[in-house]
Design a protein around this motif. Structure first.
Motif, PDB file in Angstrom:
ATOM      1  N   GLN A 279      -1.182  27.346 -18.297  1.00 28.94           N
ATOM      2  CA  GLN A 279      -0.933  25.890 -18.285  1.00 28.94           C
ATOM      3  C   GLN A 279      -0.893  25.355 -16.856  1.00 28.94           C
ATOM      4  OE1 GLN A 279       2.692  26.067 -20.908  1.00 28.94           O
ATOM      5  NE2 GLN A 279       1.778  24.220 -21.777  1.00 28.94           N
TER       6      GLN A 279
ATOM      7  N   LYS B 251       0.940  32.447 -20.989  1.00 27.61           N
ATOM      8  CA  LYS B 251       0.681  31.107 -21.530  1.00 27.61           C
ATOM      9  C   LYS B 251       1.031  30.010 -20.519  1.00 27.61           C
ATOM     10  CE  LYS B 251       3.695  29.269 -24.154  1.00 27.61           C
ATOM     11  NZ  LYS B 251       4.701  28.908 -25.120  1.00 27.61           N
TER      12      LYS B 251
ATOM     13  N   PRO C  37       3.324  20.739 -17.103  1.00 25.75           N
ATOM     14  CA  PRO C  37       3.279  20.794 -18.568  1.00 25.75           C
ATOM     15  C   PRO C  37       4.653  21.052 -19.172  1.00 25.75           C
ATOM     16  CG  PRO C  37       2.372  22.801 -17.620  1.00 25.75           C
ATOM     17  CD  PRO C  37       2.668  21.878 -16.477  1.00 25.75           C
TER      18      PRO C  37
END
Length: 151
Positions: A102, A98, A10
């Motif tokens: 991902q 976060k 990502p």
């Protein structure tokens, strides 16, 4: 289970140990990347893992790869950890998990411990190796072998 071999990593940006924003797009698609997620700075296993990457850092750079460590520790904690152990690579702060989410890095012990997972990413930004093991011993070797296998 985290990202799988063949998947693209990502897009993300996090603060590094110097307090600067590091954007993965600066290197994704340009060179191989080794990203290792680890639970916490200055703990025995994580120190062992980081020092293993440090001790073989030249082998990674000789293969054209960038090494990046990611944990939820603050950038100031990373700065002290990096200085204490002379870590030559980028340490990124992911305080809210976060980026860990991902990458789909799973926690251990009922999610009380953040997972320890290493990814090797090719020049195109695709995962070529995933190693998920709470034992810190083999992460560097697995990553280096995967990079050598890409040549």
């Amino acid at each position: 289970m985290g990202l799988k071999v063949g998947e693209n990593i990502p897009q993300f940006s996090l603060e590094d140990q110097e307090g600067n924003i590091f954007d993965i797009s600066a290197i994704k698609g340009k060179k191989p990347i080794v990203i290792f997620f680890y639970p916490k700075d200055n703990t025995p296993g994580c120190t062992k893992e980081a020092c293993a990457f440090r001790d073989s850092y030249e082998d990674f750079t000789d293969l054209g790869a960038e090494v990046i460590g990611i944990s939820s520790d603050s950038s100031s904690t990373h700065k002290r950890f990096g200085a204490r152990y002379n870590l030559p690579f980028t340490l990124l702060s992911d305080p809210d998990g976060k980026v860990r989410k991902q990458f789909r890095v799973k926690g251990h012990l009922l999610n009380l411990l953040p997972g320890r997972e290493t990814y090797v990413v090719n020049k195109e930004g695709k995962v070529v190796m995933v190693y998920n093991n709470m034992n810190a011993s083999n992460h560097m070797e697995k990553a280096l072998d995967a990079l050598k296998g890409m040549k």
